[in-house]
Design a protein around this motif. Structure first.
Motif, PDB file in Angstrom:
ATOM      1  N   ALA A  99      26.446 -11.533  17.215  1.00  0.00           N
ATOM      2  CA  ALA A  99      25.537 -10.397  17.044  1.00  0.00           C
ATOM      3  C   ALA A  99      24.368 -10.758  16.126  1.00  0.00           C
ATOM      4  N   LEU A 100      24.639 -11.438  15.019  1.00  0.00           N
ATOM      5  CA  LEU A 100      23.561 -11.840  14.104  1.00  0.00           C
ATOM      6  C   LEU A 100      22.601 -12.815  14.782  1.00  0.00           C
ATOM      7  N   CYS A 101      23.148 -13.756  15.532  1.00  0.00           N
ATOM      8  CA  CYS A 101      22.293 -14.714  16.231  1.00  0.00           C
ATOM      9  C   CYS A 101      21.380 -13.998  17.228  1.00  0.00           C
ATOM     10  N   ALA A 102      21.906 -12.997  17.936  1.00  0.00           N
ATOM     11  CA  ALA A 102      21.094 -12.267  18.900  1.00  0.00           C
ATOM     12  C   ALA A 102      19.981 -11.489  18.212  1.00  0.00           C
ATOM     13  N   VAL A 103      20.309 -10.841  17.091  1.00  0.00           N
ATOM     14  CA  VAL A 103      19.308 -10.051  16.362  1.00  0.00           C
ATOM     15  C   VAL A 103      18.211 -10.944  15.794  1.00  0.00           C
ATOM     16  N   GLY A 161      18.492  -8.287  -9.756  1.00  0.00           N
ATOM     17  CA  GLY A 161      19.764  -7.879 -10.322  1.00  0.00           C
ATOM     18  C   GLY A 161      20.947  -8.104  -9.410  1.00  0.00           C
ATOM     19  N   LEU A 162      20.790  -9.000  -8.432  1.00  0.00           N
ATOM     20  CA  LEU A 162      21.844  -9.279  -7.473  1.00  0.00           C
ATOM     21  C   LEU A 162      22.310 -10.723  -7.613  1.00  0.00           C
ATOM     22  N   SER A 163      23.356 -11.047  -6.927  1.00  0.00           N
ATOM     23  CA  SER A 163      23.865 -12.419  -6.912  1.00  0.00           C
ATOM     24  C   SER A 163      24.208 -12.813  -5.490  1.00  0.00           C
ATOM     25  N   GLY A 164      24.365 -14.094  -5.252  1.00  0.00           N
ATOM     26  CA  GLY A 164      24.681 -14.581  -3.921  1.00  0.00           C
ATOM     27  C   GLY A 164      26.079 -14.182  -3.481  1.00  0.00           C
ATOM     28  N   PRO A 165      26.379 -14.333  -2.196  1.00  0.00           N
ATOM     29  CA  PRO A 165      27.700 -13.931  -1.692  1.00  0.00           C
ATOM     30  C   PRO A 165      28.829 -14.825  -2.154  1.00  0.00           C
ATOM     31  N   GLY A 166      28.493 -16.009  -2.693  1.00  0.00           N
ATOM     32  CA  GLY A 166      29.561 -16.929  -3.084  1.00  0.00           C
ATOM     33  C   GLY A 166      30.281 -17.471  -1.861  1.00  0.00           C
ATOM     34  N   PHE A 167      31.516 -17.925  -2.085  1.00  0.00           N
ATOM     35  CA  PHE A 167      32.304 -18.478  -0.991  1.00  0.00           C
ATOM     36  C   PHE A 167      33.278 -17.428  -0.484  1.00  0.00           C
ATOM     37  N   GLY A 168      33.412 -17.339   0.831  1.00  0.00           N
ATOM     38  CA  GLY A 168      34.300 -16.358   1.430  1.00  0.00           C
ATOM     39  C   GLY A 168      33.899 -16.074   2.860  1.00  0.00           C
ATOM     40  N   LEU A 169      34.333 -14.940   3.363  1.00  0.00           N
ATOM     41  CA  LEU A 169      34.047 -14.590   4.756  1.00  0.00           C
ATOM     42  C   LEU A 169      32.561 -14.389   5.024  1.00  0.00           C
ATOM     43  N   PRO A 170      31.795 -13.669   4.154  1.00  0.00           N
ATOM     44  CA  PRO A 170      30.350 -13.545   4.411  1.00  0.00           C
ATOM     45  C   PRO A 170      29.638 -14.899   4.442  1.00  0.00           C
ATOM     46  N   ALA A 171      30.031 -15.806   3.554  1.00  0.00           N
ATOM     47  CA  ALA A 171      29.417 -17.131   3.543  1.00  0.00           C
ATOM     48  C   ALA A 171      29.724 -17.884   4.829  1.00  0.00           C
ATOM     49  N   THR A 172      30.928 -17.717   5.353  1.00  0.00           N
ATOM     50  CA  THR A 172      31.301 -18.367   6.613  1.00  0.00           C
ATOM     51  C   THR A 172      30.454 -17.843   7.763  1.00  0.00           C
ATOM     52  N   VAL A 173      30.306 -16.516   7.843  1.00  0.00           N
ATOM     53  CA  VAL A 173      29.494 -15.917   8.916  1.00  0.00           C
ATOM     54  C   VAL A 173      28.044 -16.372   8.801  1.00  0.00           C
TER      55      VAL A 173
END
Length: 296
Positions: A99-103, A161-173
């Motif tokens: 879905a992200l690739c299509a968008v 005032g934000l930070s990166g997603p780090g390592f995990g499922l969002p980083a994998t996607v």
């Protein structure tokens, strides 16, 4: 070789060429025999061995494969909660990446195919393909550095005032989306490039606004190419296991379970490996109705 032998050899070649010319089916059969044998023995044969070995068991004491027919692996696969969770998570990641690739791909492909000047379009296509020339591991480890604590993602988001997603499922996607995005852009670019300009002009002449033209004219004609690109993004994401090991933290996908069971429980690894095959076959049957297979 004497002149008589050479003449006889040329005559044999001519007769053989004439026979093949008169029999196109025989010529086609001879041309396809080698690749079809390669496909049947190495590809379909390996899948058959995989499926059969999934019904074997493992000696719990020696970890040796016992070639006794049993459905215990599949029963455990569908009754153990952790296996079900990992399978659903893997399918969800593949769908999210698709879905992200299509968008992301659609506006990029529209620019490269319809907006950019014709002389720049080949260069833009090359720029899209350039990431594919880099090593897979180099790209994944680059994203590991970007997403790590204090990395580029943290540095860019810190002023807000934000930070990166780090390592995990969002980083994998996110990483998988970057890896497979060109496979979605190229089919859409080709479809948009072949879209007749007079259709867009006719839609505008009939009073359709930009969104109506996109919804009623562009999208129906490009949808098979989107589905064709999704075959690549979905299947590649579903079978990936290296990315999640590098940037996924403690997240596990089905590829990780297959890899971890190869040495300990080969029949269970084979049973797990049949799941992506079945899922992809179902996915292909689903997108076949859109005409995606003819757009590959």
């Amino acid at each position: 070789m004497t002149a008589i032998e050479a003449t006889a050899g040329r005559g044999t070649v001519r007769r053989l060429a004439g026979a093949l010319h008169r029999r196109p089916r025989l010529r086609l059969t001879l041309l396809l025999t080698a690749p079809l044998l390669w496909l049947a023995v190495l590809y379909l044969g390996s899948l058959a061995v995989l499926f059969v070995s999934a019904f074997w068991t493992t000696n719990s004491f020696t970890s040796e494969v016992v070639k006794v027919w049993s459905t215990d692996n599949f029963r455990e696969l569908f009754t153990t909660p952790v296996y079900r969770q990992v399978i659903l998570r893997s399918v969800g990641v593949a769908l999210a990446v698709t879905a992200l690739c299509a968008v992301i791909a659609f506006p990029l492909a529209f620019y490269t195919a319809r907006v950019a000047k014709p002389k720049w379009r080949p260069l833009l296509v090359v720029a899209i393909l350039t990431p594919l020339w880099a090593s897979y591991l180099v790209k994944v480890y680059a994203w590991r550095l970007i997403l790590s604590e204090g990395g580029l993602a943290d540095w860019m988001l810190k002023p807000f005032g934000l930070s990166g997603p780090g390592f995990g499922l969002p980083a994998t996607v996110l990483t998988l989306t970057y890896l497979w995005l060109p496979y979605m852009i190229l089919p859409i670019h080709t479809a948009l490039e072949q879209l007749p300009a007079n259709l867009l002009d006719a839609s505008a002449d009939l009073g359709a606004k930009g969104w109506r033209t996109f919804r009623s004219v562009v999208l129906p004609m490009v949808l098979p190419s989107v589905a064709a690109g999704s075959i690549f993004t979905f299947s590649l994401s579903l079978g990936d296991y290296i990315t999640v090991q590098i940037v996924g933290g403690k997240t596990q996908l089905i590829g990780n379970l297959i890899y971890s069971n190869i040495e300990l429980n080969l029949p269970m690894a084979a049973a797990l490996a049949t799941v992506p095959v079945v899922v992809i076959v179902v996915y292909l049957l689903a997108v076949r109705r859109t005409g995606a297979l003819s757009s590959l």
